[in-house]
Design a protein around this motif. Structure first.
Motif, PDB file in Angstrom:
ATOM      1  N   THR A   2       0.852  -1.180   0.000  1.00 24.09           N
ATOM      2  CA  THR A   2       0.000   0.000   0.000  1.00 24.09           C
ATOM      3  C   THR A   2       0.893   1.236   0.000  1.00 24.09           C
ATOM      4  O   THR A   2       2.032   1.200   0.450  1.00 24.09           O
ATOM      5  CB  THR A   2      -0.929   0.033   1.229  1.00 24.09           C
ATOM      6  OG1 THR A   2      -0.134   0.031   2.403  1.00 24.09           O
ATOM      7  CG2 THR A   2      -1.861  -1.173   1.236  1.00 24.09           C
ATOM      8  N   TYR A  12       8.032   1.560  -5.271  1.00 20.67           N
ATOM      9  CA  TYR A  12       6.657   1.815  -5.700  1.00 20.67           C
ATOM     10  C   TYR A  12       6.401   3.314  -5.715  1.00 20.67           C
ATOM     11  O   TYR A  12       6.843   4.035  -4.809  1.00 20.67           O
ATOM     12  CB  TYR A  12       5.650   1.160  -4.740  1.00 20.67           C
ATOM     13  CG  TYR A  12       5.636  -0.337  -4.811  1.00 20.67           C
ATOM     14  CD1 TYR A  12       4.739  -1.001  -5.642  1.00 20.67           C
ATOM     15  CD2 TYR A  12       6.499  -1.097  -4.039  1.00 20.67           C
ATOM     16  CE1 TYR A  12       4.717  -2.385  -5.703  1.00 20.67           C
ATOM     17  CE2 TYR A  12       6.495  -2.477  -4.090  1.00 20.67           C
ATOM     18  CZ  TYR A  12       5.598  -3.114  -4.921  1.00 20.67           C
ATOM     19  OH  TYR A  12       5.582  -4.484  -4.987  1.00 20.67           O
ATOM     20  N   CYS A  14       3.389   6.415  -7.631  1.00 24.61           N
ATOM     21  CA  CYS A  14       2.229   6.617  -8.490  1.00 24.61           C
ATOM     22  C   CYS A  14       2.136   8.079  -8.886  1.00 24.61           C
ATOM     23  O   CYS A  14       2.759   8.947  -8.279  1.00 24.61           O
ATOM     24  CB  CYS A  14       0.946   6.158  -7.794  1.00 24.61           C
ATOM     25  SG  CYS A  14       0.568   7.051  -6.286  1.00 24.61           S
ATOM     26  N   PHE A  35      -4.307   3.568  -3.893  1.00 25.02           N
ATOM     27  CA  PHE A  35      -3.435   2.433  -3.590  1.00 25.02           C
ATOM     28  C   PHE A  35      -3.137   2.325  -2.094  1.00 25.02           C
ATOM     29  O   PHE A  35      -2.177   1.686  -1.701  1.00 25.02           O
ATOM     30  CB  PHE A  35      -2.118   2.558  -4.367  1.00 25.02           C
ATOM     31  CG  PHE A  35      -2.294   2.659  -5.854  1.00 25.02           C
ATOM     32  CD1 PHE A  35      -2.624   1.545  -6.613  1.00 25.02           C
ATOM     33  CD2 PHE A  35      -2.151   3.884  -6.500  1.00 25.02           C
ATOM     34  CE1 PHE A  35      -2.804   1.639  -7.985  1.00 25.02           C
ATOM     35  CE2 PHE A  35      -2.325   3.988  -7.874  1.00 25.02           C
ATOM     36  CZ  PHE A  35      -2.657   2.866  -8.609  1.00 25.02           C
ATOM     37  N   GLU A  36      -3.971   2.952  -1.255  1.00 27.57           N
ATOM     38  CA  GLU A  36      -3.676   2.951   0.173  1.00 27.57           C
ATOM     39  C   GLU A  36      -4.401   1.853   0.932  1.00 27.57           C
ATOM     40  O   GLU A  36      -4.333   1.781   2.145  1.00 27.57           O
ATOM     41  CB  GLU A  36      -3.888   4.321   0.818  1.00 27.57           C
ATOM     42  CG  GLU A  36      -5.172   5.040   0.463  1.00 27.57           C
ATOM     43  CD  GLU A  36      -6.388   4.571   1.215  1.00 27.57           C
ATOM     44  OE1 GLU A  36      -6.489   4.771   2.416  1.00 27.57           O
ATOM     45  OE2 GLU A  36      -7.260   3.982   0.567  1.00 27.57           O
ATOM     46  N   LEU A  80       0.719   3.492 -11.855  1.00 27.25           N
ATOM     47  CA  LEU A  80       1.426   2.813 -10.765  1.00 27.25           C
ATOM     48  C   LEU A  80       2.736   2.286 -11.309  1.00 27.25           C
ATOM     49  O   LEU A  80       2.755   1.587 -12.328  1.00 27.25           O
ATOM     50  CB  LEU A  80       0.596   1.647 -10.217  1.00 27.25           C
ATOM     51  CG  LEU A  80       1.301   0.773  -9.165  1.00 27.25           C
ATOM     52  CD1 LEU A  80       1.571   1.579  -7.891  1.00 27.25           C
ATOM     53  CD2 LEU A  80       0.473  -0.466  -8.854  1.00 27.25           C
ATOM     54  N   GLU A 168     -10.184   2.683  -4.906  1.00 29.80           N
ATOM     55  CA  GLU A 168      -9.080   1.732  -4.744  1.00 29.80           C
ATOM     56  C   GLU A 168      -8.857   0.946  -6.035  1.00 29.80           C
ATOM     57  O   GLU A 168      -9.797   0.682  -6.779  1.00 29.80           O
ATOM     58  CB  GLU A 168      -9.393   0.758  -3.608  1.00 29.80           C
ATOM     59  CG  GLU A 168      -8.199   0.009  -3.081  1.00 29.80           C
ATOM     60  CD  GLU A 168      -7.195   0.896  -2.330  1.00 29.80           C
ATOM     61  OE1 GLU A 168      -6.025   0.475  -2.254  1.00 29.80           O
ATOM     62  OE2 GLU A 168      -7.542   1.979  -1.836  1.00 29.80           O
ATOM     63  N   GLU A 170      -6.539  -2.541  -7.396  1.00 30.75           N
ATOM     64  CA  GLU A 170      -5.631  -3.661  -7.108  1.00 30.75           C
ATOM     65  C   GLU A 170      -5.321  -4.358  -8.400  1.00 30.75           C
ATOM     66  O   GLU A 170      -6.147  -4.442  -9.293  1.00 30.75           O
ATOM     67  CB  GLU A 170      -6.292  -4.683  -6.171  1.00 30.75           C
ATOM     68  CG  GLU A 170      -6.212  -4.294  -4.725  1.00 30.75           C
ATOM     69  CD  GLU A 170      -6.735  -5.416  -3.822  1.00 30.75           C
ATOM     70  OE1 GLU A 170      -7.109  -6.503  -4.286  1.00 30.75           O
ATOM     71  OE2 GLU A 170      -6.765  -5.169  -2.613  1.00 30.75           O
TER      72      GLU A 170
END
Length: 170
Positions: A2, A12, A14, A35-36, A80, A168, A170
């Protein structure tokens, strides 16, 4: 993994084509919010600038473009970047959490792109694919055979609002 900021950590990160003008330190609508790891409350979102989609049709009328292997594509986008490549078989999206889907500020027509270097490569385009409450899973017709380190989601049409909000990814 995350994210707690756009810069991320451990390789990582974004970014996005725009961020809602109402974004503040206390209430960010920054890309990392997608993405948290939290699909609710409703404020934990990445939100685009207001007015970039037509209120009636949802068509994109902004000026953001992503350079792809087949030319440029217009739409608001979120990216991302990862320290390693993965093969993509599905995308999970959550719209802005509410009790009454379908939400007008969710993506309707959108595409997912992958990249290691150079231009973005189209992985799949989704039409009339509107996320509901919580996660909606969008399976790829043909799973990726290439491991990509970066992914972009480009929203070319909202579900009938001047903004797109994603809670969100994933």
């Amino acid at each position: 993994t995350t994210l707690s900021s756009n810069a991320g950590s451990g390789g990582y990160s974004c970014s996005a084509s725009s961020v809602n003008e109402a974004s503040t330190t206390a209430q960010p609508y920054e890309p990392f919010m997608a993405f948290e790891g939290n699909t609710s409350p409703s404020a934990n979102i990445w939100g685009t600038s207001v007015g970039v989609y037509d209120f009636t049709t949802g068509d994109y009328n902004g000026n953001k473009k992503l350079v792809t292997t087949s030319g440029t594509v217009s739409g608001e986008y979120i990216i991302l970047n990862m320290p390693h490549g993965i093969k993509l078989s599905a995308v999970k999206l959550a719209g802005q959490y509410t009790t009454s889907p379908p939400l007008t500020n969710t993506p309707k027509n959108w595409s997912v792109y992958g990249k290691n270097s150079g231009s973005w490569e189209l992985i799949q385009h989704f039409t009339n694919s509107i996320p509901g409450n919580g996660f909606s899973t969008f399976n790829l017709t043909t799973p990726s055979t290439i491991e990509y380190q970066s992914f972009a989601i480009v929203v070319t049409e909202s579900n009938g609002d001047t903004i797109v909000c994603i809670s969100e990814i994933e």
